[in-house]
Design a protein around this motif. Structure first.
Motif, PDB file in Angstrom:
ATOM      1  N   ASP A  22       5.745  -7.336  -1.477  1.00 11.96           N
ATOM      2  CA  ASP A  22       5.049  -6.646  -0.510  1.00 11.96           C
ATOM      3  C   ASP A  22       5.916  -6.799   0.826  1.00 11.96           C
ATOM      4  OD1 ASP A  22       3.270  -4.961   0.763  1.00 11.96           O
ATOM      5  OD2 ASP A  22       1.939  -6.700   1.039  1.00 11.96           O
ATOM      6  N   GLU A  60      -5.264  -3.434   3.512  1.00 13.08           N
ATOM      7  CA  GLU A  60      -4.158  -2.790   4.058  1.00 13.08           C
ATOM      8  C   GLU A  60      -3.713  -1.485   3.595  1.00 13.08           C
ATOM      9  OE1 GLU A  60      -1.366  -6.187   3.896  1.00 13.08           O
ATOM     10  OE2 GLU A  60      -2.261  -6.804   5.972  1.00 13.08           O
ATOM     11  N   GLU A  67      -1.317   0.982   2.426  1.00 11.62           N
ATOM     12  CA  GLU A  67       0.162   0.857   2.175  1.00 11.62           C
ATOM     13  C   GLU A  67       0.416   2.241   0.892  1.00 11.62           C
ATOM     14  OE1 GLU A  67       1.658  -2.737   1.196  1.00 11.62           O
ATOM     15  OE2 GLU A  67       0.234  -4.090   2.476  1.00 11.62           O
ATOM     16  N   ASP A 115      -3.405  -3.276  -0.289  1.00 11.71           N
ATOM     17  CA  ASP A 115      -3.429  -4.610  -0.405  1.00 11.71           C
ATOM     18  C   ASP A 115      -4.646  -5.632   0.279  1.00 11.71           C
ATOM     19  OD1 ASP A 115      -2.323  -7.247  -0.575  1.00 11.71           O
ATOM     20  OD2 ASP A 115      -0.944  -7.139   1.375  1.00 11.71           O
ATOM     21  N   THR A 173       1.415  -2.848   5.661  1.00  6.67           N
ATOM     22  CA  THR A 173       0.314  -1.889   6.150  1.00  6.67           C
ATOM     23  C   THR A 173       1.034  -0.941   7.048  1.00  6.67           C
ATOM     24  OG1 THR A 173      -0.929  -4.161   6.286  1.00  6.67           O
ATOM     25  CG2 THR A 173      -1.508  -2.019   7.451  1.00  6.67           C
TER      26      THR A 173
HETATM   27 CA    CA Z   1       0.542  -6.399   2.984  1.00  7.01          CA
END
Ligand code: CA
Length: 375
Positions: free
Chosen positions: A95, A168, A170, A202, A311
């Protein structure tokens, strides 16, 4: 419902109908088209074997499938009548932290007395290795995690359910063709390796994260679940969404030069209400730069590896991709009285992008509902 699922999209999923084995399907309008007979590698319960074939094979299969959908040659099922499964066996999961606005906001919230961006941020795409085994498909419930929490005013940590559970928003990139140990993937080699894109949520426990992350980074505040969309949009379907990166200053080192942004719109939907619209095109680091950085030390990659953008937050308050930012650390409630996630909340992340046919394509959404912590 059928908007965004024309011949210029054709995303892949793994599906099953009642009593049948999971295999690969392609979305067309409101149907899932069974493509298991098109290639033996598509008659599998994951996309991995197909993704490993490489870009020439992906293009040939895509063209063949485009010529067959809508005819009677392949069985098709209403999308609401099938079960969707995790579309690929996840290899390693990384990530990143590629949004300038997100990194700056988090810096201001977590370290209010310091420069918001740490000195390395504009020189390399910051990332960490996450937990591949807890990547789950959209729709999987998320159990509120328990762990150690210690607020800034508390003297000692306590154990219990997270009180600051967050999302988050993403985007994730799925590696189709891996690379050998000791080799690197250059920025311009991205199309030879990356098969497609998934939506990613996330899930993050901010209180657990804030207490544990120094000095080695995210751990249990992140590893309890990461949701991905059931649909994988092939990179070919995003050709019209490619756009220039924002200016990078200072210029990155030569191994990081190049790459494109993608003009993908995101919507964060909390209990049916859109609470944010993060724009992916504002991301500072491109996915090609992320992959080049991920392998610059000679780390190998494998089919099914997943790397996520971090993010997605834009510069305006209504484009922030986490509740941490939308509520400014829980101090400024948004959408009425909202701060962090409550039990029973449902979050859906939606994504759309310009398609090659002149309209827009709808990428796979990512849904999850919060279940109470387990005693
Ligand atoms: Ca993240």
């Amino acid at each position: 419902m059928s908007d965004g699922f024309g011949l210029d999209h054709l995303p892949y999923a793994v599906f099953s109908t009642q009593g049948s084995a999971p295999r690969v399907g392609v979305r067309h309008a409101d149907t899932v088209v069974d493509v298991a007979t098109v290639r033996p590698q598509l008659d599998r319960p994951t996309l991995n074997e197909f993704m490993a074939l490489g870009p020439d094979a992906w293009a040939e299969a895509r063209a063949e499938i485009a010529g067959l959908v809508g005819s009677d040659a392949l069985p098709a099922y209403p999308v609401d009548d099938v079960a969707l499964h995790l579309p690929f066996v996840v290899g390693d999961y990384v990530d990143f932290y590629a949004s300038l606005d997100h990194a700056s906001n988090v810096g201001r919230i977590f370290r209010p007395d310091q420069e918001p961006l740490l000195p390395n941020w504009r020189h390399l795409p910051v990332g960490y290795h996450g937990r591949a085994g807890t990547v789950v498909v959209s729709g999987t419930p998320v159990v509120r995690p328990c762990g150690q929490r210690k607020g800034p005013q508390e003297e000692m940590p306590t154990y219990g359910p997270s009180r600051r559970l967050d999302i988050e928003a993403e985007l994730g990139f799925v590696v189709g063709v891996g690379s050998e140990l000791g080799s690197r993937i250059g920025v311009d080699e991205f199309p030879r390796h990356v098969f497609g894109v998934v939506g990613v949520n996330d899930w993050s426990a901010r209180d657990i994260q804030a207490w544990e992350y120094v000095p080695l980074g995210p751990f249990l505040g992140k590893s309890f679940a990461t949701s991905v969309s059931a649909w994988v949009t092939p990179m070919a379907a995003l050709a019209a969404a490619r756009t220039d990166l924002p200016a990078q200053d200072p210029a990155p080192l030569p191994y990081l030069a190049g790459g494109h942004a993608f003009d993908i719109e995101v919507e964060v939907v909390l209990n049916g209400e859109v609470v944010s619209r993060p724009p992916y095109r504002t991301m500072y680091w491109s996915p090609a730069q992320m992959l080049a950085h991920l392998t610059v030390n000679g780390a190998s990659t494998r089919t099914g590896d997943l790397f996520a953008s971090g993010t997605i937050s834009g510069p305006e308050p209504e484009t922030r991709g986490s509740l941490l930012e939308l509520s400014w650390g829980g101090k400024e409630p948004f959408a009425g009285d909202r701060t962090f996630l409550e039990d029973g909340d449902e979050v859906v992340l939606r994504y759309s992008a310009p398609g090659t046919g002149g309209g827009r394509i709808t990428l796979g959404d990512v849904a999850g509902r919060i279940e109470p912590a387990r005693p």
